[in-house]
Write a protein that holds these residues in place. Structure first.
Motif, PDB file in Angstrom:
ATOM      1  N   ARG A   1      45.121  29.966  48.825  1.00  0.00           N
ATOM      2  CA  ARG A   1      43.742  29.813  48.377  1.00  0.00           C
ATOM      3  C   ARG A   1      43.295  31.058  47.627  1.00  0.00           C
ATOM      4  NH1 ARG A   1      43.102  27.924  53.728  1.00  0.00           N
ATOM      5  NH2 ARG A   1      42.095  29.875  54.311  1.00  0.00           N
ATOM      6  N   GLY A   2      42.284  30.894  46.800  1.00  0.00           N
ATOM      7  CA  GLY A   2      41.717  32.041  46.094  1.00  0.00           C
ATOM      8  C   GLY A   2      41.835  31.880  44.597  1.00  0.00           C
ATOM      9  N   GLN A   3      40.993  32.574  43.878  1.00  0.00           N
ATOM     10  CA  GLN A   3      40.998  32.498  42.425  1.00  0.00           C
ATOM     11  C   GLN A   3      42.100  33.383  41.864  1.00  0.00           C
ATOM     12  OE1 GLN A   3      37.084  33.730  41.342  1.00  0.00           O
ATOM     13  NE2 GLN A   3      36.146  31.781  41.913  1.00  0.00           N
ATOM     14  N   ARG A   4      42.478  33.078  40.620  1.00  0.00           N
ATOM     15  CA  ARG A   4      43.485  33.893  39.970  1.00  0.00           C
ATOM     16  C   ARG A   4      42.892  35.222  39.518  1.00  0.00           C
ATOM     17  NH1 ARG A   4      46.681  29.506  36.115  1.00  0.00           N
ATOM     18  NH2 ARG A   4      47.254  28.071  37.800  1.00  0.00           N
ATOM     19  N   LEU A   5      43.775  36.186  39.400  1.00  0.00           N
ATOM     20  CA  LEU A   5      43.399  37.524  38.988  1.00  0.00           C
ATOM     21  C   LEU A   5      43.135  37.549  37.486  1.00  0.00           C
ATOM     22  CD1 LEU A   5      43.346  40.466  40.233  1.00  0.00           C
ATOM     23  CD2 LEU A   5      45.668  40.691  39.309  1.00  0.00           C
ATOM     24  N   SER A   6      42.173  38.354  37.063  1.00  0.00           N
ATOM     25  CA  SER A   6      41.921  38.553  35.641  1.00  0.00           C
ATOM     26  C   SER A   6      42.209  40.002  35.272  1.00  0.00           C
ATOM     27  CB  SER A   6      40.460  38.226  35.295  1.00  0.00           C
ATOM     28  OG  SER A   6      39.579  39.224  35.808  1.00  0.00           O
ATOM     29  N   GLU A   7      42.413  40.235  33.980  1.00  0.00           N
ATOM     30  CA  GLU A   7      42.621  41.600  33.514  1.00  0.00           C
ATOM     31  C   GLU A   7      41.402  42.466  33.836  1.00  0.00           C
ATOM     32  OE1 GLU A   7      45.170  43.091  32.448  1.00  0.00           O
ATOM     33  OE2 GLU A   7      46.545  41.407  32.153  1.00  0.00           O
ATOM     34  N   ARG A   8      40.230  41.855  33.821  1.00  0.00           N
ATOM     35  CA  ARG A   8      39.015  42.605  34.144  1.00  0.00           C
ATOM     36  C   ARG A   8      39.033  43.068  35.596  1.00  0.00           C
ATOM     37  NH1 ARG A   8      33.374  39.888  32.608  1.00  0.00           N
ATOM     38  NH2 ARG A   8      34.355  40.168  30.567  1.00  0.00           N
TER      39      ARG A   8
ATOM     40  N   LEU B   1      40.532  41.208  45.919  1.00  0.00           N
ATOM     41  CA  LEU B   1      41.554  41.621  44.962  1.00  0.00           C
ATOM     42  C   LEU B   1      42.936  41.170  45.412  1.00  0.00           C
ATOM     43  CD1 LEU B   1      41.881  43.321  42.325  1.00  0.00           C
ATOM     44  CD2 LEU B   1      42.403  45.269  43.813  1.00  0.00           C
ATOM     45  N   VAL B   2      43.238  41.365  46.690  1.00  0.00           N
ATOM     46  CA  VAL B   2      44.544  40.959  47.219  1.00  0.00           C
ATOM     47  C   VAL B   2      44.696  39.442  47.164  1.00  0.00           C
ATOM     48  CG1 VAL B   2      45.945  40.878  49.315  1.00  0.00           C
ATOM     49  CG2 VAL B   2      44.834  43.007  48.641  1.00  0.00           C
ATOM     50  N   ALA B   3      43.636  38.712  47.501  1.00  0.00           N
ATOM     51  CA  ALA B   3      43.701  37.246  47.462  1.00  0.00           C
ATOM     52  C   ALA B   3      43.981  36.745  46.051  1.00  0.00           C
ATOM     53  CB  ALA B   3      42.396  36.660  47.989  1.00  0.00           C
ATOM     54  N   ARG B   4      43.275  37.289  45.066  1.00  0.00           N
ATOM     55  CA  ARG B   4      43.475  36.837  43.680  1.00  0.00           C
ATOM     56  C   ARG B   4      44.846  37.243  43.158  1.00  0.00           C
ATOM     57  NH1 ARG B   4      38.070  38.270  43.691  1.00  0.00           N
ATOM     58  NH2 ARG B   4      38.418  40.305  42.708  1.00  0.00           N
ATOM     59  N   ALA B   5      45.295  38.455  43.522  1.00  0.00           N
ATOM     60  CA  ALA B   5      46.615  38.889  43.065  1.00  0.00           C
ATOM     61  C   ALA B   5      47.716  38.021  43.672  1.00  0.00           C
ATOM     62  CB  ALA B   5      46.835  40.352  43.431  1.00  0.00           C
TER      63      ALA B   5
ATOM     64  N   SER C   1      47.725  34.726  41.792  1.00  0.00           N
ATOM     65  CA  SER C   1      48.225  34.857  40.427  1.00  0.00           C
ATOM     66  C   SER C   1      49.721  35.107  40.394  1.00  0.00           C
ATOM     67  CB  SER C   1      47.483  35.996  39.710  1.00  0.00           C
ATOM     68  OG  SER C   1      46.123  35.677  39.534  1.00  0.00           O
ATOM     69  N   GLU C   2      50.231  35.797  41.409  1.00  0.00           N
ATOM     70  CA  GLU C   2      51.649  36.131  41.445  1.00  0.00           C
ATOM     71  C   GLU C   2      52.524  34.888  41.410  1.00  0.00           C
ATOM     72  OE1 GLU C   2      54.542  39.169  43.979  1.00  0.00           O
ATOM     73  OE2 GLU C   2      52.577  38.586  44.762  1.00  0.00           O
ATOM     74  N   ARG C   3      52.013  33.766  41.916  1.00  0.00           N
ATOM     75  CA  ARG C   3      52.794  32.530  41.996  1.00  0.00           C
ATOM     76  C   ARG C   3      52.736  31.686  40.723  1.00  0.00           C
ATOM     77  NH1 ARG C   3      49.493  32.520  46.653  1.00  0.00           N
ATOM     78  NH2 ARG C   3      50.598  33.088  48.568  1.00  0.00           N
TER      79      ARG C   3
ATOM     80  N   GLY D   1      52.943  39.766  36.531  1.00  0.00           N
ATOM     81  CA  GLY D   1      52.727  41.096  35.960  1.00  0.00           C
ATOM     82  C   GLY D   1      51.376  41.667  36.347  1.00  0.00           C
ATOM     83  N   GLN D   2      50.346  40.818  36.322  1.00  0.00           N
ATOM     84  CA  GLN D   2      49.021  41.274  36.746  1.00  0.00           C
ATOM     85  C   GLN D   2      49.037  41.670  38.223  1.00  0.00           C
ATOM     86  OE1 GLN D   2      46.771  37.754  35.659  1.00  0.00           O
ATOM     87  NE2 GLN D   2      45.828  38.843  33.942  1.00  0.00           N
ATOM     88  N   ALA D   3      49.701  40.858  39.034  1.00  0.00           N
ATOM     89  CA  ALA D   3      49.778  41.166  40.465  1.00  0.00           C
ATOM     90  C   ALA D   3      50.529  42.465  40.704  1.00  0.00           C
ATOM     91  CB  ALA D   3      50.451  40.023  41.210  1.00  0.00           C
ATOM     92  N   ALA D   4      51.576  42.705  39.938  1.00  0.00           N
ATOM     93  CA  ALA D   4      52.326  43.951  40.089  1.00  0.00           C
ATOM     94  C   ALA D   4      51.421  45.159  39.896  1.00  0.00           C
ATOM     95  CB  ALA D   4      53.484  43.994  39.093  1.00  0.00           C
ATOM     96  N   GLY D   5      50.509  45.053  38.936  1.00  0.00           N
ATOM     97  CA  GLY D   5      49.562  46.148  38.723  1.00  0.00           C
ATOM     98  C   GLY D   5      48.690  46.397  39.935  1.00  0.00           C
ATOM     99  N   VAL D   6      48.290  45.326  40.610  1.00  0.00           N
ATOM    100  CA  VAL D   6      47.475  45.470  41.826  1.00  0.00           C
ATOM    101  C   VAL D   6      48.291  46.106  42.933  1.00  0.00           C
ATOM    102  CG1 VAL D   6      46.268  44.222  43.653  1.00  0.00           C
ATOM    103  CG2 VAL D   6      45.924  43.588  41.265  1.00  0.00           C
TER     104      VAL D   6
END
Length: 321
Positions: A30-37, A61-65, A68-70, A77-82
């Protein structure tokens, strides 16, 4: 691979507590996807030293990352940054197991992204907990592998050059921790050459990159102090243009490393001046465990210094409310 799985499984329990239990909570997807913002905002909180505010946004932040990782290589790549960012934050707070867990997760996400620059960032994140658990040689191997993946041929991107130089700086400090001065000098010289190349190719230090001559000088302070070359460390500290460092976090790090070198040289009053500069640059940096240890050493060695006891009280951890 077995060692990495062991580190991850051991560290995730600590990470779950550290993030308020969010690691297992996001396993259901569950949770929204991560954005660059999202990532940029979190990175900004880190670079200005607002670690308490960053902790407040960790659950979302962890939930969205994790979500998005999946989704795709780009999401990974965005999740890796987190995960890199959270590993760095855990290091700031002395949570080595947590830092290791997030670094392993960063490496997994970075490999899925297919971006060597992100793999380099993950390797740098992993190097610190490896060093702090007596595995500097493993850290050097990991950094070397990440460096070899970067495309720094005749026409490299600015991002590749920046990542290459920063990996070399991390390797140089790691080699110093491993008491290998020749490797440390080789790596830091490589980073300096890369910083010069970046300036030649781009004409200026990138606003979004980390590598610069000032960054190299900052690492030199820590490298030479770690190797016991205190005079060389202080010589680099004397010419380091702190204002040229890009963020308050880096400026605070410069003052911290200079304070360590001054303490090693026996100049306690000057070290206290540097600790005041740490607080001025980023007040929450002065409350980090490692910096508080420096403050305690200053206060123990020179309790007569004006303001030292007030500084120690002011930078003590705030009680939980």
């Amino acid at each position: 691979m077995v060692e990495r799985r062991t580190v991850l499984s051991a560290g995730l329990c600590a990470a779950a507590v550290w993030t308020g239990g969010t690691i297992p909570a996001v396993a259901d997807g569950r949770g929204q996807r991560l954005s660059e913002r999202d990532l940029a905002a979190a990175r900004q909180l880190f670079t200005v030293g607002m670690y308490d505010r960053l902790h407040q946004v960790l659950p979302g932040l962890v939930a969205r990352a994790s979500q998005s990782e999946r989704t795709s290589p780009a999401g990974a790549g965005q999740a890796a940054g987190v995960w890199v960012l959270l590993s760095q934050l855990a290091v700031k707070e002395g949570a080595v197991e947590t830092a290791a867990a997030f670094a392993v997760r960063a490496g997994t996400a970075a490999r899925r992204s297919g971006r060597p620059v992100l793999l380099a960032a993950a390797a740098r994140a992993a190097a610190t907990p490896l060093r702090r658990t007596g595995r500097a040689d493993t850290a050097l191997q990991l950094l070397g592998e990440a460096h070899s993946e970067l495309d720094i041929g005749p026409r490299p991107s600015a991002a590749a050059l920046d990542a290459s130089g920063m990996v070399a700086l991390t390797a140089a400090y790691t080699a110093a921790q491993a008491h290998n001065p020749s490797a440390a000098e080789q790596y830091v010289s490589l980073a300096e050459d890369t910083a010069d190349r970046l300036l030649r190719d781009r004409g200026r230090v990138s606003a979004v990159g980390e590598l610069s001559p000032a960054q190299c000088a900052l690492y030199r302070v820590g490298i030479h102090r770690t190797l016991g070359e205190v005079d060389r460390a202080l010589a680099y500290a004397a010419v380091l243009e702190t204002a040229a460092l890009p963020t308050p976090e880096r400026q605070a790090r410069a003052a911290t490393d200079t304070a360590r070198a001054l303490l090693a040289a026996g100049d306690v009053p000057a070290a206290f001046v540097q600790l005041r500069l740490v607080e001025r640059a980023a007040p929450q940096e002065a409350r980090r465990p490692s910096v508080r240890a420096l403050t305690a050493e200053v206060a123990a060695r020179r309790p007569d210094l004006p303001g030292v006891n007030a500084f120690a009280r002011r930078t003590a951890p705030h009680p939980a409310t």
